[in-house]
Design an enzyme around this catalytic site. Sequence first.
Site, mmCIF file in Angstrom:
data_model
loop_
_atom_site.group_PDB
_atom_site.id
_atom_site.type_symbol
_atom_site.label_atom_id
_atom_site.label_comp_id
_atom_site.label_asym_id
_atom_site.label_seq_id
_atom_site.Cartn_x
_atom_site.Cartn_y
_atom_site.Cartn_z
ATOM 1 N N ASN A 56 8.829 159.129 -76.212
ATOM 2 C CA ASN A 56 7.986 159.282 -75.046
ATOM 3 C C ASN A 56 6.855 160.253 -75.356
ATOM 4 O O ASN A 56 5.705 159.868 -75.573
ATOM 5 C CB ASN A 56 8.785 159.713 -73.833
ATOM 6 C CG ASN A 56 7.999 159.560 -72.521
ATOM 7 O OD1 ASN A 56 8.576 159.550 -71.456
ATOM 8 N ND2 ASN A 56 6.683 159.413 -72.565
ATOM 9 N N THR A 57 7.182 161.543 -75.433
ATOM 10 C CA THR A 57 6.156 162.569 -75.585
ATOM 11 C C THR A 57 5.279 162.337 -76.815
ATOM 12 O O THR A 57 4.057 162.530 -76.746
ATOM 13 C CB THR A 57 6.808 163.960 -75.673
ATOM 14 O OG1 THR A 57 7.652 164.149 -74.543
ATOM 15 C CG2 THR A 57 5.756 165.054 -75.717
ATOM 16 N N GLY A 95 10.931 166.693 -76.641
ATOM 17 C CA GLY A 95 9.521 167.057 -76.585
ATOM 18 C C GLY A 95 9.048 168.012 -77.646
ATOM 19 O O GLY A 95 7.882 168.411 -77.645
ATOM 20 N N ALA A 133 14.814 161.631 -78.778
ATOM 21 C CA ALA A 133 14.307 162.989 -78.530
ATOM 22 C C ALA A 133 13.869 163.713 -79.798
ATOM 23 O O ALA A 133 14.535 163.677 -80.820
ATOM 24 C CB ALA A 133 15.328 163.860 -77.799
ATOM 25 N N GLY A 134 12.719 164.370 -79.685
ATOM 26 C CA GLY A 134 12.245 165.277 -80.726
ATOM 27 C C GLY A 134 11.364 164.677 -81.791
ATOM 28 O O GLY A 134 10.805 165.418 -82.601
ATOM 29 N N LYS A 180 20.220 154.792 -68.903
ATOM 30 C CA LYS A 180 20.203 155.832 -69.934
ATOM 31 C C LYS A 180 20.767 157.086 -69.272
ATOM 32 O O LYS A 180 20.146 157.659 -68.374
ATOM 33 C CB LYS A 180 18.794 156.090 -70.449
ATOM 34 C CG LYS A 180 18.784 157.168 -71.538
ATOM 35 C CD LYS A 180 17.393 157.678 -71.838
ATOM 36 C CE LYS A 180 17.498 158.859 -72.812
ATOM 37 N NZ LYS A 180 16.208 159.536 -73.000
#
Length: 268
Positions: A218-219, A170, A196-197, A109
Site C-alpha cells: 500500500n504505502t 509503512g 507490510a514494510g 484480511k
Amino acid sequence: MPMPTDRPMVPKSLNDPMEIGGVKFASRMMLGTAGYPNRQVMLDAIEAGGAEIVTVSIRRISLEGYAESMTDVLKGKHLLPNTSGCATAKDAVLTAQLAREALETNWVKLEVIGDRDTLYPDVEELLRAAEELVKDGFIVLPYANDDPVTCRKLADLGCAAVMPMGSFIGSGLGVANPAAMARIVADATVPIICDAGLGTASDAAIAMELGCDGVLLNTAVAKALDPVRMARAFGMAVAGGREAHLAGRIPKLDRAEPSSPQMGLIGG
C-alpha cells in the site's frame, strides 16, 4: 539461511496461478487503496501493477457511503476488506461481520494490533479472532508477525493464507528478517503473502525469491512520487522474483568460484 525446500513442487511456470480459498489469481501482487493523491491515481496504479485483489479498510469509512461508491469504482476486482484499527478479537470479528454484510464477501484480511507504535499484531487476540472467523465461514487472511510458530498456528486453525510482516507497517525497510521468512515458507501448508514494510520493487523481488506466494503493498505505491510507475515496477519485480525462485538460485559460497574452466590455460 533455511530455504523453502520442504514445500510441494509447484509448476515451473511464471504463469502458474496463486490459489487462495479455492479461487485462482493470475497476479501475485495485492494492493491497498489508502493514501493515494486521488482516486484516479489509485485506479491507474491498480491497473499498472496488474493487481486483482485490492484491500479496503472498513473502520475508516462510512459503510453506507463506502458500499455505494468504492464497490462501483473497483468493480471487477476481488475486494479484501480488512479489520485495520482493531485491537481486540471482539472488535475484529464484529468488523469482519459488518464487512460481510456491506460488501457481500466472506473474505477478510484479519488485523488485530497490539501495539500502536510498532503496529505489531497481538498474537493471542489474533489467534482467537482467526479461530472464530474460520468457524463462522470466513476466508481468513491474517496479518501476522514474522514468527514461524504463529504462522503455523494460524494455518492450523484453517486460515486460507497467512500474511507475515516483512517489517514495520509503512516503514519501507523491506524484508527485515529473511531467514525467518524463508522458514515460514518452508513450513507452510497454505499460501504465504509478505505483508507490510516493503518500500521498493527490489524488496518485493526478495520476498518472492524467498518463496512467498505473493506480496501485499500500500504505502510503497500510494506514497511514491509516481504511484503508477511504482506499481508497475512492483508488478515486474513480483514476476521476476517468482521466476528466480522457480529457477533456483546458486548456493552462497565463502570463496571465489571461477565461471570458466581453469585447465588448459596458456602458461598453465
